[in-house]
Design an enzyme around this catalytic site. Structure first.
Site, PDB file in Angstrom:
ATOM      1  N   THR A 153       0.837  -1.202   0.000  1.00 30.24           N
ATOM      2  CA  THR A 153       0.000   0.000   0.000  1.00 30.24           C
ATOM      3  C   THR A 153       0.875   1.257   0.000  1.00 30.24           C
ATOM      4  O   THR A 153       0.366   2.365   0.072  1.00 30.24           O
ATOM      5  CB  THR A 153      -0.903   0.055   1.261  1.00 30.24           C
ATOM      6  OG1 THR A 153      -0.042   0.064   2.421  1.00 30.24           O
ATOM      7  CG2 THR A 153      -1.828  -1.142   1.340  1.00 30.24           C
ATOM      8  N   ASP A 198       4.127   4.059  -0.923  1.00 31.86           N
ATOM      9  CA  ASP A 198       4.427   5.036  -1.971  1.00 31.86           C
ATOM     10  C   ASP A 198       5.223   4.406  -3.128  1.00 31.86           C
ATOM     11  O   ASP A 198       4.895   4.605  -4.300  1.00 31.86           O
ATOM     12  CB  ASP A 198       5.235   6.165  -1.312  1.00 31.86           C
ATOM     13  CG  ASP A 198       5.729   7.176  -2.306  1.00 31.86           C
ATOM     14  OD1 ASP A 198       4.888   7.894  -2.852  1.00 31.86           O
ATOM     15  OD2 ASP A 198       6.956   7.235  -2.549  1.00 31.86           O
ATOM     16  N   LYS A 235      17.202   0.454  -1.172  1.00 27.90           N
ATOM     17  CA  LYS A 235      18.139   1.148  -0.295  1.00 27.90           C
ATOM     18  C   LYS A 235      17.350   1.725   0.879  1.00 27.90           C
ATOM     19  O   LYS A 235      16.144   1.930   0.722  1.00 27.90           O
ATOM     20  CB  LYS A 235      18.873   2.236  -1.066  1.00 27.90           C
ATOM     21  CG  LYS A 235      18.066   3.519  -1.285  1.00 27.90           C
ATOM     22  CD  LYS A 235      18.938   4.640  -1.800  1.00 27.90           C
ATOM     23  CE  LYS A 235      18.164   5.928  -1.807  1.00 27.90           C
ATOM     24  NZ  LYS A 235      18.864   7.075  -2.309  1.00 27.90           N
ATOM     25  N   ASP A 248      19.477  -0.539  -7.085  1.00 24.71           N
ATOM     26  CA  ASP A 248      20.001   0.826  -7.099  1.00 24.71           C
ATOM     27  C   ASP A 248      19.428   1.390  -8.380  1.00 24.71           C
ATOM     28  O   ASP A 248      19.907   1.090  -9.466  1.00 24.71           O
ATOM     29  CB  ASP A 248      21.542   0.800  -7.150  1.00 24.71           C
ATOM     30  CG  ASP A 248      22.122   2.211  -7.107  1.00 24.71           C
ATOM     31  OD1 ASP A 248      21.473   3.131  -7.642  1.00 24.71           O
ATOM     32  OD2 ASP A 248      23.217   2.392  -6.561  1.00 24.71           O
ATOM     33  N   HIS A 249      18.345   2.175  -8.240  1.00 24.05           N
ATOM     34  CA  HIS A 249      17.586   2.513  -9.456  1.00 24.05           C
ATOM     35  C   HIS A 249      18.425   3.295 -10.466  1.00 24.05           C
ATOM     36  O   HIS A 249      18.107   3.319 -11.638  1.00 24.05           O
ATOM     37  CB  HIS A 249      16.282   3.235  -9.120  1.00 24.05           C
ATOM     38  CG  HIS A 249      16.481   4.544  -8.452  1.00 24.05           C
ATOM     39  ND1 HIS A 249      16.496   4.680  -7.093  1.00 24.05           N
ATOM     40  CD2 HIS A 249      16.710   5.767  -8.964  1.00 24.05           C
ATOM     41  CE1 HIS A 249      16.724   5.941  -6.800  1.00 24.05           C
ATOM     42  NE2 HIS A 249      16.854   6.623  -7.910  1.00 24.05           N
ATOM     43  N   HIS A 304      24.742   5.229  -5.170  1.00 21.26           N
ATOM     44  CA  HIS A 304      24.653   5.663  -6.572  1.00 21.26           C
ATOM     45  C   HIS A 304      25.978   6.182  -7.115  1.00 21.26           C
ATOM     46  O   HIS A 304      26.413   5.797  -8.193  1.00 21.26           O
ATOM     47  CB  HIS A 304      23.593   6.759  -6.735  1.00 21.26           C
ATOM     48  CG  HIS A 304      22.300   6.451  -6.047  1.00 21.26           C
ATOM     49  ND1 HIS A 304      21.666   5.249  -6.189  1.00 21.26           N
ATOM     50  CD2 HIS A 304      21.528   7.175  -5.193  1.00 21.26           C
ATOM     51  CE1 HIS A 304      20.555   5.251  -5.466  1.00 21.26           C
ATOM     52  NE2 HIS A 304      20.463   6.408  -4.841  1.00 21.26           N
TER      53      HIS A 304
HETATM   54  P1  NAD Z   1       5.889   3.822   2.662  1.00 19.75           P
HETATM   55  O1  NAD Z   1       5.955   4.262   4.097  1.00 19.75           O
HETATM   56  O2  NAD Z   1       5.057   4.605   1.714  1.00 19.75           O
HETATM   57  O3  NAD Z   1       5.336   2.325   2.625  1.00 19.75           O
HETATM   58  C1  NAD Z   1       5.652   1.364   3.613  1.00 19.75           C
HETATM   59  C2  NAD Z   1       4.730   0.171   3.481  1.00 19.75           C
HETATM   60  O4  NAD Z   1       5.022  -0.752   4.519  1.00 19.75           O
HETATM   61  C3  NAD Z   1       3.251   0.499   3.585  1.00 19.75           C
HETATM   62  O5  NAD Z   1       2.557  -0.313   2.662  1.00 19.75           O
HETATM   63  C4  NAD Z   1       2.924   0.083   5.018  1.00 19.75           C
HETATM   64  O6  NAD Z   1       1.554  -0.253   5.205  1.00 19.75           O
HETATM   65  C5  NAD Z   1       3.804  -1.135   5.154  1.00 19.75           C
HETATM   66  N1  NAD Z   1       4.069  -1.520   6.552  1.00 19.75           N
HETATM   67  C6  NAD Z   1       4.624  -0.782   7.540  1.00 19.75           C
HETATM   68  N2  NAD Z   1       4.705  -1.507   8.689  1.00 19.75           N
HETATM   69  C7  NAD Z   1       4.211  -2.741   8.406  1.00 19.75           C
HETATM   70  C8  NAD Z   1       4.048  -3.943   9.152  1.00 19.75           C
HETATM   71  N3  NAD Z   1       4.410  -4.061  10.435  1.00 19.75           N
HETATM   72  N4  NAD Z   1       3.527  -5.017   8.508  1.00 19.75           N
HETATM   73  C9  NAD Z   1       3.171  -4.955   7.212  1.00 19.75           C
HETATM   74  N5  NAD Z   1       3.295  -3.852   6.462  1.00 19.75           N
HETATM   75  C10 NAD Z   1       3.805  -2.751   7.042  1.00 19.75           C
HETATM   76  O7  NAD Z   1       7.386   3.674   2.173  1.00 19.75           O
HETATM   77  P2  NAD Z   1       7.942   3.736   0.658  1.00 19.75           P
HETATM   78  O8  NAD Z   1       8.226   5.148   0.306  1.00 19.75           O
HETATM   79  O9  NAD Z   1       7.036   2.963  -0.222  1.00 19.75           O
HETATM   80  O10 NAD Z   1       9.368   3.031   0.787  1.00 19.75           O
HETATM   81  C11 NAD Z   1       9.518   1.631   0.967  1.00 19.75           C
HETATM   82  C12 NAD Z   1      11.010   1.296   0.932  1.00 19.75           C
HETATM   83  O11 NAD Z   1      11.564   1.681  -0.303  1.00 19.75           O
HETATM   84  C13 NAD Z   1      11.824   2.033   1.996  1.00 19.75           C
HETATM   85  O12 NAD Z   1      12.865   1.174   2.396  1.00 19.75           O
HETATM   86  C14 NAD Z   1      12.407   3.222   1.243  1.00 19.75           C
HETATM   87  O13 NAD Z   1      13.628   3.661   1.810  1.00 19.75           O
HETATM   88  C15 NAD Z   1      12.642   2.594  -0.116  1.00 19.75           C
HETATM   89  N6  NAD Z   1      12.647   3.540  -1.225  1.00 19.75           N
HETATM   90  C16 NAD Z   1      11.524   4.234  -1.573  1.00 19.75           C
HETATM   91  C17 NAD Z   1      11.544   5.076  -2.667  1.00 19.75           C
HETATM   92  C18 NAD Z   1      10.305   5.829  -3.101  1.00 19.75           C
HETATM   93  O14 NAD Z   1      10.350   6.408  -4.200  1.00 19.75           O
HETATM   94  N7  NAD Z   1       9.240   5.827  -2.329  1.00 19.75           N
HETATM   95  C19 NAD Z   1      12.726   5.245  -3.403  1.00 19.75           C
HETATM   96  C20 NAD Z   1      13.868   4.526  -3.035  1.00 19.75           C
HETATM   97  C21 NAD Z   1      13.805   3.675  -1.940  1.00 19.75           C
END
Ligand code: NAD
Length: 492
Positions: A17, A19, A151, A180-181, A243
């Site tokens: 769910t 981002d 990451k 590493d996108h 990166h």
């Molecule tokens: P986010 O906070 O939007 O999403 C986290 C997800 O984990 C949610 O779906 C939440 O419901 C779930 N969650 C949290 N605790 C939970 C639990 N105990 N059990 C089950 N589900 C649980 O985070 P994000 O931005 O999607 O990032 C996710 C990972 O990707 C992170 O490690 C972040 O550093 C990495 N990342 C994100 C991006 C980006 O563009 N958003 C880019 C590079 C790296």
């Protein structure tokens, strides 16, 4: 490697769910589906704590496709492959239900036990998820088992080792795909072609002809809503460790004997091993850190870093790093690799500028300074290459003028485009780890970064030291100017 069976897979997204899943993963999977790279034999399970029905989840997935042209046509068929399982990763019972659903879908879609686990959530859960994946029998199927993780991969070498050990309970090194996108970006993948498919470039690619190399990853945005994470990370860990060192290793590596994952990795590792390690004062001389203060861009007042939400008002975290890296091997001795990255800078760009040495004598008179030859590799927002040369100005006399040979187009999206994710997910489904970070690279990078962080930790800098909307602190300019160079402007 690329057999049809391999692209059958159950893809389980932890953090379904979130981002990342919404903005990158679902649109990327859709592109693969649209192109036929993902056939009908696949299923996706989205998991997170919320209680969602499959239908509600499918609507969310469809909503994530809204910006894709003509998505309506295939959106229903695509989203019908998606299933939702409410799941708390800390609760063992959740895994039992998830396992049952996984086995059902495996049979329904004839997936041959191929499983891809995507951890799109906070890294502190990774170890626990991996251990449950193992203990609850998710990887007891025939077929491949692969893990994609995001990451940050640890905060330093020690935590990265701990994280790695916890993942290794369930997965072998060759089953772990550390994303590493940047490595999925078109022009990063093009570095090898530019170097190894052009004799005029490869023959000049050494310290006899190159003066210095500059890698810039500049962002216009500040920390936005990531203040909490960023304040504990900083630019050194968030950008340089992964990166930038990956890009430097691709630029500096020796030609591999073949373009296979193992051979390329072997050469990248050798390049990273040749990085000069700085100690004590040398760190301050060669690594510059900065933090943005207030500023004004396009008439809009911008907050300083310390005023951002969830940031310590006395924070000593760097939002900018510039450095002079030296690669002590036969090819690169004496050639500085300058790197810089930062937030709230004047321009958004990722680019590499390769400055060639000047001609030995300027035959065109002192009054005409000859611009050096520079090969610019534009990674984003533009993609392509520009070669800066000198030619004769048309007309009487021998007046020189600079010209640019361009092969540049603007890339469809900015930072972190779905296209990069799309490529990387397909690579993973095919079992090709070339553009993922291997543990050997990650551990060497941390070893290097830890030395810098250890020295920085002993002193506080005079932050903030650059204005929002500038190109970083003055010391970053001094770093290159003291060697007689200048930062090549971005987006030129
Ligand atoms: P986010 O906070 O939007 O999403 C986290 C997800 O984990 C949610 O779906 C939440 O419901 C779930 N969650 C949290 N605790 C939970 C639990 N105990 N059990 C089950 N589900 C649980 O985070 P994000 O931005 O999607 O990032 C996710 C990972 O990707 C992170 O490690 C972040 O550093 C990495 N990342 C994100 C991006 C980006 O563009 N958003 C880019 C590079 C790296």
């Amino acid at each position: 490697m690329t057999d049809e069976l391999e692209q059958r897979a159950l893809i389980t997204i932890f953090g379904g769910t979130g981002d990342l899943a919404n903005r990158k993963l679902y649109p990327s999977l859709f592109h693969l589906y649209k192109k036929g790279s993902l056939g009908e034999n696949f299923a996706v399970i989205g998991t997170a704590r919320r209680e969602w029905s499959d239908d509600f989840f499918r609507d969310k997935v469809k909503a994530s496709l809204k910006d894709i042209e003509d998505h309506e046509e295939l959106a229903d068929a695509f989203s019908s492959h998606f299933y939702y399982q409410s799941h708390d990763v800390t609760n063992q019972e959740s895994y039992v239900k998830l396992k049952t659903l996984s086995d059902e879908l495996d049979e329904k879609y004839d997936l041959k036990g191929n499983r891809l686990f995507y951890l799109a959530m906070a890294p502190n859960f990774f170890g626990m998820i991996a251990s449950r994946i193992k203990s609850e029998g998710f990887v007891d199927t025939e077929g491949f088992h692969r893990l994609i993780i995001e990451k940050p991969f640890g905060h330093d070498l020690k935590s990265a080792e701990e994280l790695n050990n916890s993942l290794r309970q369930a997965f072998n090194e060759d089953e772990i795909y550390r994303i590493d996108h940047y490595l999925g970006k078109e022009m990063i993948q093009n570095i090898s072609v530019i170097r190894f498919a052009n004799s005029i470039i490869e023959s000049l690619w050494n310290n006899r002809y190159i003066d210095n190399i500059q890698v810039t990853l500049s962002e216009v945005l500040g920390v936005e809503d990531r203040g909490k994470y960023y304040d504990e990370s900083g630019a050194l860990r968030d950008m340089v460790q992964n990166h930038i060192l990956q890009i430097v290793s691709l630029l500096a590596m020796e030609p591999p004997i073949k373009l296979t994952t193992e051979e390329i990795r072997h050469e990248k590792v050798r390049a990273l091993r040749s990085l000069r390690v700085y100690e004590g004062k040398e760190v301050h001389q060669n690594f510059i850190r900065g933090q943005y203060g207030e500023g004004e861009v396009d008439g809009k007042e911008l907050k300083g870093y310390r005023q951002e939400e969830n940031v310590d008002p006395h924070s000593n975290t760097e939002t900018f790093v510039a450095a002079k890296l030296m690669i002590d091997n036969f090819r690169w001795t004496g050639v500085p690799f300058y790197i810089r990255t930062g937030k709230r800078l004047a321009d958004k760009a990722t680019q590499i500028a390769i400055h060639f040495k000047n001609v030995p004598l300027n035959l065109f008179g002192q009054q005409q300074s000859l611009g050096g030859n520079v090969l610019v590799i534009h990674i984003q927002p533009n993609e392509g290459i520009t070669l800066h040369l000198n030619v004769k100005e048309p007309g009487q006399g021998m007046v020189t003028m600079p010209v640019n040979l361009d092969y540049v187009h603007s890339s469809p999206d900015g930072m972190n485009t779905p296209e990069a994710y799309e490529k990387l997910i397909l690579d993973c489904l095919r079992g090709d780890a070339t553009y993922f970070s291997h543990w050997d690279e990650v551990s060497l990078s941390w070893r290097f970064i830890d030395q810098i962080a250890a020295v920085w930790n002993t002193t506080k800098d005079h932050f903030p030291n650059y204005k929002s909307g500038s190109m970083g602190p003055k010391e970053a300019d001094d770093l290159v100017q003291r060697d007689g160079f200048y930062w090549f402007p971005v987006n030129e």
